[in-house]
Design an enzyme around this catalytic site. Structure first.
Site, mmCIF file in Angstrom:
data_model
loop_
_atom_site.group_PDB
_atom_site.id
_atom_site.type_symbol
_atom_site.label_atom_id
_atom_site.label_comp_id
_atom_site.label_asym_id
_atom_site.label_seq_id
_atom_site.Cartn_x
_atom_site.Cartn_y
_atom_site.Cartn_z
ATOM 1 N N CYS A 1 0.976 -7.441 -1.171
ATOM 2 C CA CYS A 1 -0.106 -7.267 -0.214
ATOM 3 C C CYS A 1 -0.245 -5.763 0.030
ATOM 4 O O CYS A 1 0.054 -4.976 -0.867
ATOM 5 C CB CYS A 1 0.177 -8.042 1.080
ATOM 6 N N ARG A 2 -0.663 -5.374 1.191
ATOM 7 C CA ARG A 2 -0.846 -3.944 1.467
ATOM 8 C C ARG A 2 0.492 -3.248 1.691
ATOM 9 O O ARG A 2 0.744 -2.191 1.119
ATOM 10 C CB ARG A 2 -1.757 -3.768 2.688
#
Length: 105
Positions: free
Chosen positions: A62-63
């Site tokens: 993800c981020r």
């Protein structure tokens, strides 16, 4: 939970290692920058988990690594996955340590 660093992931990519890359960010985030994984936003994982391979290594990102960790925990507990790796630091770590030409957000 197993994890992988961005430098380890780069080594896997460079060696053409057989693995699946799953991006659990939202589509607008993927539009900003991508590692060219399969996009399955976190909230869609319960319905789309069958797209995630059980027979080879799977890196989930993800981020920053928090959402992917939650997804991995869910998949391990609810669906018995044992082959998942969380990308430490997410795409932000990839940008910082591997490819600073990618746009951060």
């Amino acid at each position: 939970m197993k994890s992988i660093t961005v430098t380890e992931l780069k080594s896997w990519k460079d060696a053409n290692e057989d693995f699946q890359l799953i991006d659990v960010r939202e589509s607008y985030e993927n539009d900003i920058c991508t590692l060219n994984g399969i996009l399955i936003p976190m909230n869609e994982v319960p319905a789309e988990f069958r797209q995630i391979d059980k027979d080879k290594k799977v890196v989930v990102h993800c981020r920053s690594g928090k959402r992917s960790a939650n997804v991995i925990q869910f998949l391990e507990q609810e669906h018995g996955y044992t082959n998942l790796y969380n990308l430490e630091g997410g795409i932000l770590a990839w940008i910082e340590e591997v490819d600073p030409s990618i746009e951060a957000y």
